[in-house]
Design a protein around this motif. Structure first.
Motif, PDB file in Angstrom:
ATOM      1  N   GLU A 168       6.743  -3.205   7.634  1.00 38.82           N
ATOM      2  CA  GLU A 168       5.321  -2.825   7.653  1.00 38.82           C
ATOM      3  C   GLU A 168       5.043  -1.904   8.849  1.00 38.82           C
ATOM      4  O   GLU A 168       4.369  -0.875   8.726  1.00 38.82           O
ATOM      5  CB  GLU A 168       4.472  -4.105   7.745  1.00 38.82           C
ATOM      6  CG  GLU A 168       3.001  -3.825   7.504  1.00 38.82           C
ATOM      7  CD  GLU A 168       2.161  -5.096   7.557  1.00 38.82           C
ATOM      8  OE1 GLU A 168       2.727  -6.204   7.362  1.00 38.82           O
ATOM      9  OE2 GLU A 168       0.951  -4.978   7.812  1.00 38.82           O
ATOM     10  N   LEU A 190       8.021   8.415  -1.784  1.00 42.55           N
ATOM     11  CA  LEU A 190       7.099   7.352  -1.402  1.00 42.55           C
ATOM     12  C   LEU A 190       6.722   7.480   0.075  1.00 42.55           C
ATOM     13  O   LEU A 190       5.550   7.407   0.448  1.00 42.55           O
ATOM     14  CB  LEU A 190       7.752   5.996  -1.667  1.00 42.55           C
ATOM     15  CG  LEU A 190       6.895   4.777  -1.299  1.00 42.55           C
ATOM     16  CD1 LEU A 190       5.796   4.577  -2.342  1.00 42.55           C
ATOM     17  CD2 LEU A 190       7.747   3.532  -1.170  1.00 42.55           C
ATOM     18  N   GLU A 192       4.402  10.192   0.626  1.00 42.67           N
ATOM     19  CA  GLU A 192       3.048   9.823   0.208  1.00 42.67           C
ATOM     20  C   GLU A 192       2.384   8.981   1.303  1.00 42.67           C
ATOM     21  O   GLU A 192       1.199   9.136   1.584  1.00 42.67           O
ATOM     22  CB  GLU A 192       3.097   9.012  -1.093  1.00 42.67           C
ATOM     23  CG  GLU A 192       3.803   9.703  -2.229  1.00 42.67           C
ATOM     24  CD  GLU A 192       2.858  10.240  -3.291  1.00 42.67           C
ATOM     25  OE1 GLU A 192       1.846   9.577  -3.568  1.00 42.67           O
ATOM     26  OE2 GLU A 192       3.147  11.346  -3.822  1.00 42.67           O
ATOM     27  N   CYS A 234      -0.712   7.130   0.009  1.00 42.83           N
ATOM     28  CA  CYS A 234      -0.303   5.768  -0.405  1.00 42.83           C
ATOM     29  C   CYS A 234      -0.517   4.813   0.761  1.00 42.83           C
ATOM     30  O   CYS A 234       0.120   4.976   1.809  1.00 42.83           O
ATOM     31  CB  CYS A 234       1.175   5.779  -0.821  1.00 42.83           C
ATOM     32  SG  CYS A 234       1.869   4.140  -1.038  1.00 42.83           S
ATOM     33  N   PRO A 235      -1.427   3.849   0.588  1.00 43.38           N
ATOM     34  CA  PRO A 235      -1.645   2.919   1.691  1.00 43.38           C
ATOM     35  C   PRO A 235      -0.378   2.099   1.976  1.00 43.38           C
ATOM     36  O   PRO A 235       0.444   1.889   1.081  1.00 43.38           O
ATOM     37  CB  PRO A 235      -2.762   2.004   1.182  1.00 43.38           C
ATOM     38  CG  PRO A 235      -3.134   2.466  -0.172  1.00 43.38           C
ATOM     39  CD  PRO A 235      -2.184   3.517  -0.605  1.00 43.38           C
ATOM     40  N   ASP A 261       0.081  -1.024   2.396  1.00 45.34           N
ATOM     41  CA  ASP A 261       0.208  -2.232   1.560  1.00 45.34           C
ATOM     42  C   ASP A 261       0.867  -1.942   0.214  1.00 45.34           C
ATOM     43  O   ASP A 261       1.747  -2.683  -0.228  1.00 45.34           O
ATOM     44  CB  ASP A 261      -1.184  -2.849   1.298  1.00 45.34           C
ATOM     45  CG  ASP A 261      -1.589  -3.745   2.435  1.00 45.34           C
ATOM     46  OD1 ASP A 261      -0.842  -3.785   3.440  1.00 45.34           O
ATOM     47  OD2 ASP A 261      -2.638  -4.386   2.346  1.00 45.34           O
ATOM     48  N   ARG A 262       0.384  -0.847  -0.400  1.00 43.61           N
ATOM     49  CA  ARG A 262       0.970  -0.523  -1.697  1.00 43.61           C
ATOM     50  C   ARG A 262       2.435  -0.131  -1.556  1.00 43.61           C
ATOM     51  O   ARG A 262       3.276  -0.470  -2.393  1.00 43.61           O
ATOM     52  CB  ARG A 262       0.182   0.597  -2.376  1.00 43.61           C
ATOM     53  CG  ARG A 262       0.248   0.492  -3.895  1.00 43.61           C
ATOM     54  CD  ARG A 262      -0.749   1.411  -4.552  1.00 43.61           C
ATOM     55  NE  ARG A 262      -0.339   2.791  -4.409  1.00 43.61           N
ATOM     56  CZ  ARG A 262      -1.194   3.832  -4.497  1.00 43.61           C
ATOM     57  NH1 ARG A 262      -2.486   3.625  -4.731  1.00 43.61           N
ATOM     58  NH2 ARG A 262      -0.762   5.062  -4.348  1.00 43.61           N
ATOM     59  N   ALA A 263       2.722   0.574  -0.486  1.00 44.61           N
ATOM     60  CA  ALA A 263       4.123   0.957  -0.236  1.00 44.61           C
ATOM     61  C   ALA A 263       4.988  -0.284  -0.042  1.00 44.61           C
ATOM     62  O   ALA A 263       6.093  -0.394  -0.592  1.00 44.61           O
ATOM     63  CB  ALA A 263       4.219   1.854   1.000  1.00 44.61           C
ATOM     64  N   GLY A 300       4.444  -3.227  -1.215  1.00 41.88           N
ATOM     65  CA  GLY A 300       4.596  -3.860  -2.528  1.00 41.88           C
ATOM     66  C   GLY A 300       5.627  -3.147  -3.378  1.00 41.88           C
ATOM     67  O   GLY A 300       6.483  -3.772  -4.019  1.00 41.88           O
ATOM     68  N   ALA A 301       5.545  -1.826  -3.366  1.00 43.07           N
ATOM     69  CA  ALA A 301       6.496  -1.044  -4.161  1.00 43.07           C
ATOM     70  C   ALA A 301       7.921  -1.321  -3.693  1.00 43.07           C
ATOM     71  O   ALA A 301       8.833  -1.551  -4.488  1.00 43.07           O
ATOM     72  CB  ALA A 301       6.174   0.443  -4.037  1.00 43.07           C
TER      73      ALA A 301
END
Lengths: 251, 251, 251, 251, 251, 251, 251, 251
Positions: free
Chosen positions: C7, G9, G12, G18-19, G21-23, G25-26
């Motif tokens: 993160e 990614l 992005e 791309c926030p 968090d979404r990264a 998760g991905a």
């Protein structure tokens, strides 16, 4: 008991106190043994005189004592196999009434009387070498516990075939033969070639190296060129005697 | 010792104190094959009705035919095991008098009449699955060749124990049981727990993978928790029937 | 942790403090578990309630104590298998808070509460003979450690099939069956023929001679004619309970 | 039927037409399956949707055709395993309605519809190498015959662990896993370390030399360090699917 | 010595003091090793730095001490394998100069200095479980005795594959891999799928039941689907290190 | 036939045409044990000088002492094999006249004188490693007990082939070779390729892991590519010497 | 590809599209191989020159042709093992460009050029008997496919040890040894005693009876008294060459 | 040749044409066989009359023909074993001079004359059953090829011990015994108990089920209670005859 319960149920049906449907449902869930195989263990022993058996290996003297004490009290015939001398002494210090059969490594509550009318003849226990005798004795003492007449013919291995041939009359006189051998396990083949009787072969774990704890003897016996030889597990003198007992019993 | 006894006997014969007949009789019971097992094979067959046996596997139709022809001529009972359909047809084209028992894969010169007075009871042949039937039939036909009354109870494997339990009366009526099973070979244990009779277990090579051509079943039977079960070689229906014959024969 | 590092890295990228190339390189060398399988061991135990397990055989009392002490401190569920009585006493002299399950030969930090809502039903542990009970108990206590409701049905071997048939309702009521047997290992076949449920067979090393330390039972189970029987290693009560736990867990 | 007979008997008792004693005697000799295990085979199939199964190996096309014809007529679901292409063609020339699943080497009367409400989730069949696929397909098609939803993940052997890791979501989505592998049989251990679900390992006979026809893989699976892995016989895709079906069925 | 004798003989021939015939005869009976393989054992150790090795199992502390004393005196590198703690203490009470490597169960006269220029890289010793560490350590300490640089990566068994993947850089940095595993022995297959380097697999006897004292792991490794894996005897950490040493040595 | 011949002979005796002595002589050569193998054991020992043999393993010091005492009294040659140091001391405290051969683990009543005229040559006992020496010594001392001249060539294993080649003259001089080896058991193949003499190979149980207690060596010897190698049981130095004795004896 | 996706990614994320968090998760669900083990199979072959391998046994000529055709098109090096003469002819009738190595039973797309600078030395393939040559040739041709210089030394079995000793210079000149032997498998021990180099032993299934399809040779090699010998599966010439290739490659 | 080279070298040294140093260097690199084991194969055959041997199994008729043609030309004695009838016919269509020994499945260039003065006595080949005769004949014909006098005693298995006892004089007259038996392999034990001569036991693969292709017989023979029995590989009649030949040869 179960039979009584069943009878009770039927009487209730007969008396009209229990509708057929409820009786059907009850029977549906009743234990299977109730009808047919009920009390098999107990009944079988009573009917056939088979003693209660304790497999002593891996059990402590206390455990063996506990089980046999209960049997001694009921006056039933009982025997324990694979009990070494030290363990037997410990058990007998608790239950002096037990008899120790040293070579057979067995404890019994004594041997029953033999009723010749109920036997076809004698069970002859043959062994190949002196080291096979404990297994042969386990067979002989077990057979005696089953109220069977037993004869012994020991130390007649195939490497000195004359010793066996010299006592052929014993073979001729027996009704059932138990042949105990370790190492190459050839004795049952030779004996099986001389007689035409039920012959149970017992491989023993005697030997070293490629005897593989009795596998060599077992294979020898399973592949015996004498037809009609049957075999039990390695060192299983007890099982051989049970089989011989069912054969020799006059029913 | 023996030599002295022999010498003494001969001297008695020489002195005319012992007629030749009695000397012959005495020698008859002397240790040894000299008189006792000479012609053993032949005598045994005559006495017990055991047929001459040809192990057909690995033999050509010609070889089987040759052996059985000789036996047909003398009118003796004869049987050949492990004869597949094709080979049987070839043999029968030479010897049309032979009977082919298809499922048992056997050729016989016919089946003898059964004399109930000479038998203790019936031999019941039980098999676990349909694939075990050839071995079960080898046992059943062999027993019939030995002039034994045979009953069959097939396809009652342990995975559907109710099929066996549903016909328990057959077990109760038999004098000797032959139990044939492949795969895990558990049937003899279950049957052995229901009856108290001579039981010969026959492992078959039916199965795959870790059945190892019958070893799994064999081990299962050798380790049966039902005491008194005896075992023969894998697929050895013939041997089981021979053993059952010696047990069932009233002597 | 690793997730936090990832993160942090992504935040640095997002913040433009870390160029994409450097992030790529860093990710290239990061441990594989970071993404996907991270913390698997720990997470799995938390999620599933699986306790920490110590295989006690060949470990000294000191070694077992050391490991379990750490687990006791964190309050986590823990268990040790294959701990004999003497060793258990030695461990408990250090850690009196541990519970010794004598017949199962296990040490635990206690058994968790059972939440029936999270289970499909009961796990029924069946054993053939009294000698199989230590393995059956290892299965039963392990299952209890996994917060599973357990029922026991012991000493119902196939040689006395009526004992099993007499308690068929227990079979009907269970959600998963663990069937423990030594010698010929036939019990799973018989049970598998009576029910249509997940059944895990556990061979035990009980027996002698050709039982080969459990191989006979193992082969019997692998070749079971009851479809759907699965098998674990010899004497592996622990593994059977783990498998039963994954099946019985309501997810 | 039997139930009707029983009912009839009870009604006679209720009506006073049959004395209790005679009823007791009649029940004493009735087949065991009547009460409790009656019609087990048939009922089980009806209840669980288990198809009738023909083990094709060693059976001729005629024999297979004969059995399946009868099943086709009753409209019951039926399947035959271990049917090679040539034999399948011969059977289908008689029964064109049968479907041949080539890679699975199976013949079926068709596949039943799946009712998701009766299943816990999907059965995922994983295989290690291309040579393992026939066994994997036997599992997959059998599961489909049992009305189970099946997913396939093939050719993900441990020597290229990334192929498995790259599709971990399939593992996460499945309810039950069947893992098929030959050679060293390591795949179940790796998969078992990644998930916490019922996992049935199937060793195949793929390999040469010391693979010993699947023994190496079998031993690898029995000794898996991933707790909870259970094992079936070598090449036994059918059995694994049966086990998976009992687990996945929502009862 | 022998070379000197040969030289002496040739000089005698050259000087005419020894006729050719006598020289021929002498050579005819001279030991074979004189020419070609002379002093092989000694020379090899000197040339390659291989220490003198004592296999400690079955030898008494006195016997081990006696052999190592002689080696200590000459200042040669020496090592003893399979020496348990108690025996090691007894040996060291005689020869306090020896070093005991507890986990490796080895005694050495000390470890030689490492000359990186003579090595291709590092030998990485990987082990699956904590119980495999004694064998892994035997390999690691032996490699150190051979003047090889050693790295350890322990407790990364396949059931938690992320632990291995998380330290892949160690695999990438090593020149030769020794992979030690018991139970199913799957680790070499997984590691062999990740790297393309010499990989020596060592099965250990860790496990129970069907692990058969390491046979399961051995078979797993011999059948590894990762090409290029080679295998040594069960528990043979010493042999694996010798093999790794010959590979890693820059010649 | 035989019966007729016998009858004829007896009639001749009865008629006085055949003296008893001649009849006895004739019977002496008749088939059978009656006269020929009676007392075989004893006669053989007397004729061949074979000592009485006690297999010491599993016998107590008292049992061994008891048997050997009897033999000592009669002055016969006697030997006991597999007697460890402690047991030997206990026996010798009773019978101080016995000699203990420590490395051979044998007790003898002393070694007989050798009569070279009755031997073809020397028996050469070769062993591969120092751990094989107890078995080699069992062979050597047994051969000496059989009044055979023995030479020893120890520690010449195949991994240092020059040690063997360096003493080829010993091979050339021997009449019979006994080659003792454990581990891979390759030495008999190498020796068998160098000489053309009777060679008896003795596998030993030396080794670990896949040596399987001598099976690896046994298989190596049975599959020897040197034609004419024969093999005895694992660790059976005694049997090898007996075989060598029958070969080396000049008759 | 995957690397590109990851890069995309991250870009992005860097671009704020791309926030984090979404990264996260991905990445959480991305395949494991993406980072670290991506494209392993393909990359490895490119980097190391390992050819694509087809295991021909059990595959039809069509199947082999199909796979190799694709490889031929891409110009990649490819090889198929275990292809008998008839099958090879069938494949070559489709793909005449393939080369058949008759004795090795292999099909290749041709052999690559050897770059001595990338090799440590020569790989010497030694075989014991003429029947071992197919396996030896499989090793030799595979090594050649891996661009390794290969030397052959055939028919130098231990029963004629002089043949080996007479060409010791070949042993001295090689960098890695592959030693192929059936029957008792003793050759690696003898060779391993003469040299101090990496030695890979290959047992073959040559022999009969107790050779057990190569097990005797395998055990002989695993128990070799020459330290540093490593072993591959029976008849696995291919695997031995792969191992030798990784050792001989100069990195 | 080599001897000549060595002589030449020594003469050069003696003549001063070759300095000692150069001679040393030359000898250093000369083949080992030059001195001592030179021409062993060839010389041995010449000296002992051992024929050249072709192992026919797995060789084509062409291959066998090619090898034997060369030997025929040189007039040397040659034999090929394991040649079935069809293959033999094919070879003989090329080389009509060869003789086919049908039951022995051997081709020879003819049998040499026997010189009784060079033999200790007769080699007696005994077989148990008719199925063992091919192996017995392989032994008998091989012995004849070695110029040994051979006697045959067939079909005297232990199940009809009288057949053996009835021809004991043959045992008494032989110098060496070869005893061939399959199934349980008991015959060598019985024969070994009757005589005191060199006895080589040959297990055959005759039997089924647990005969395991001859392993049962092999184990029976290795564990023979008759001391002095030595054993060769399963079905190895050839090897037994070679061993018997070295024993029977008068040197």
């Amino acid at each position: 008991m179960e039979k009584q319960e069943l009878e009770k149920l039927l009487r209730e049906v007969a008396a009209g106190r229990c509708p057929v449907d409820r009786a059907l449902g009850a029977l549906r869930h009743w234990p299977g043994e109730m009808l047919g195989c009920a009390h098999l263990d107990h009944q079988r022993r009573l009917r056939t005189g088979t003693p209660e058996v304790v497999y002593g290996e891996g059990k402590s003297a206390e455990q063996i004592g506990l089980i046999m004490e209960k049997l001694l009290e009921t006056g039933e015939m009982a025997l324990a196999t694979r009990v070494d001398e030290e363990k037997a002494a410990a058990v007998r210090s608790i239950l002096p009434g037990l008899i120790y059969h040293q070579q057979a490594r067995m404890l019994t509550t004594g041997l029953p009387a033999i009723d010749p009318a109920r036997c076809r003849g004698k069970i002859l226990v043959i062994s190949a070498g002196t080291s096979d005798e404990p297994v042969a004795e386990e067979a002989a003492v077990t057979a005696a516990c089953l109220a069977q007449p037993v004869e012994r013919l020991y130390d007649v291995g195939v490497a000195g075939i004359h010793r066996l041939l010299g006592r052929r009359h014993l073979l001729d006189e027996a009704a059932v033969l138990i042949v105990v051998a370790g190492m190459e396990g050839a004795l049952p083949s030779v004996v099986g070639g001389l007689v035409d009787k039920p012959l149970i072969a017992v491989p023993t774990s005697v030997g070293y190296g490629t005897c593989f704890g009795g596998i060599a003897a077992l294979l020898g016996m399973l592949n015996s060129c004498a037809p009609g030889v049957t075999v039990v597990n390695i060192d299983n003198g007890f099982g051989a005697a049970c089989a011989a007992g069912t054969i020799n019993r006059r029913t």
